[in-house]
Design a protein around this motif. Structure first.
Motif, short mmCIF file in Angstrom:
data_model
loop_
_atom_site.label_atom_id
_atom_site.label_comp_id
_atom_site.label_asym_id
_atom_site.label_seq_id
_atom_site.Cartn_x
_atom_site.Cartn_y
_atom_site.Cartn_z
N LEU A 1 -10.74 1.41 -10.43
CA LEU A 1 -11.05 2.52 -9.53
C LEU A 1 -11.22 3.83 -10.28
N GLY A 2 -10.21 4.21 -11.05
CA GLY A 2 -10.30 5.46 -11.79
C GLY A 2 -8.93 5.99 -12.16
N LYS A 3 -8.91 7.26 -12.56
CA LYS A 3 -7.70 7.90 -13.04
C LYS A 3 -7.40 9.14 -12.20
N MET A 4 -6.17 9.23 -11.70
CA MET A 4 -5.73 10.38 -10.92
C MET A 4 -4.82 11.21 -11.80
N VAL A 5 -5.09 12.51 -11.86
CA VAL A 5 -4.32 13.39 -12.74
C VAL A 5 -4.10 14.74 -12.05
N CYS A 6 -2.98 15.38 -12.39
CA CYS A 6 -2.67 16.71 -11.86
C CYS A 6 -2.98 17.72 -12.95
N ARG A 7 -3.75 18.74 -12.62
CA ARG A 7 -4.12 19.77 -13.59
C ARG A 7 -3.60 21.12 -13.12
N LEU B 1 0.83 -1.21 0.00
CA LEU B 1 0.00 0.00 0.00
C LEU B 1 0.87 1.26 0.00
N ASP B 2 1.92 1.26 0.83
CA ASP B 2 2.83 2.41 0.88
C ASP B 2 3.54 2.61 -0.45
N ALA B 3 3.93 1.51 -1.10
CA ALA B 3 4.62 1.59 -2.39
C ALA B 3 3.69 2.17 -3.45
N VAL B 4 2.44 1.73 -3.49
CA VAL B 4 1.48 2.26 -4.46
C VAL B 4 1.25 3.76 -4.22
N ALA B 5 1.09 4.14 -2.97
CA ALA B 5 0.87 5.55 -2.63
C ALA B 5 2.08 6.40 -3.05
N ALA B 6 3.28 5.90 -2.84
CA ALA B 6 4.49 6.64 -3.19
C ALA B 6 4.61 6.81 -4.70
N VAL B 7 4.34 5.75 -5.45
CA VAL B 7 4.42 5.82 -6.91
C VAL B 7 3.38 6.79 -7.47
N VAL C 1 1.99 11.85 -10.08
CA VAL C 1 1.04 12.97 -10.17
C VAL C 1 1.74 14.29 -9.88
N ALA C 2 2.66 14.31 -8.92
CA ALA C 2 3.40 15.53 -8.61
C ALA C 2 4.26 15.98 -9.79
N ALA C 3 4.70 15.03 -10.60
CA ALA C 3 5.52 15.35 -11.77
C ALA C 3 4.66 15.80 -12.95
N GLY C 4 3.35 15.85 -12.76
CA GLY C 4 2.45 16.32 -13.82
C GLY C 4 1.84 15.21 -14.64
N GLY C 5 2.11 13.98 -14.28
CA GLY C 5 1.56 12.85 -15.02
C GLY C 5 0.20 12.42 -14.50
N SER C 6 -0.25 11.28 -14.98
CA SER C 6 -1.51 10.72 -14.50
C SER C 6 -1.31 9.24 -14.24
N VAL C 7 -2.16 8.69 -13.37
CA VAL C 7 -2.08 7.29 -13.01
C VAL C 7 -3.46 6.68 -13.12
N MET C 8 -3.55 5.58 -13.86
CA MET C 8 -4.80 4.84 -13.98
C MET C 8 -4.78 3.71 -12.97
#
Length: 95
Positions: free
Chosen positions: A51-57, A29-35, A40-47
């Protein structure tokens, strides 16, 4: 109202689902949260499948109003994290 699942409860549920111990589940869980945080902090997105897609705008500089005083101030440009829920999750909740 149902209380949110705590990290301890989530780790226990993951460990049970994986057939592993809580230490392994917590590390996973910690590894997934860190990745996700790093990407996302680098401006990317994670599917996150199912569950869904997390993105930084990026949000531009804009005018905002202080509700207490009514004063309009300029807010600097910033970033905002958005999470779009996957259709599969929506369908399972509404089933």
């Amino acid at each position: 109202m149902i209380k949110a699942m705590t990290k301890t409860q989530l780790v226990a549920a993951i460990a049970d689902a994986m057939g592993a111990d809580k230490k392994t589940a917590s590390a996973a869980l910690d590894a997934v949260a860190a990745v996700v945080s790093r990407e996302v902090a680098a401006g990317g997105s994670v599917m996150l499948p199912g569950l869904g897609k997390m993105v930084c705008r990026e949000r531009p500089e804009r005018q905002v109003r202080n509700p207490a005083t009514g004063e309009t101030v300029t807010k600097a440009a910033d970033k905002q994290v958005k999470f779009a829920i996957a259709k599969a999750l929506k369908d399972s909740v509404n089933a």
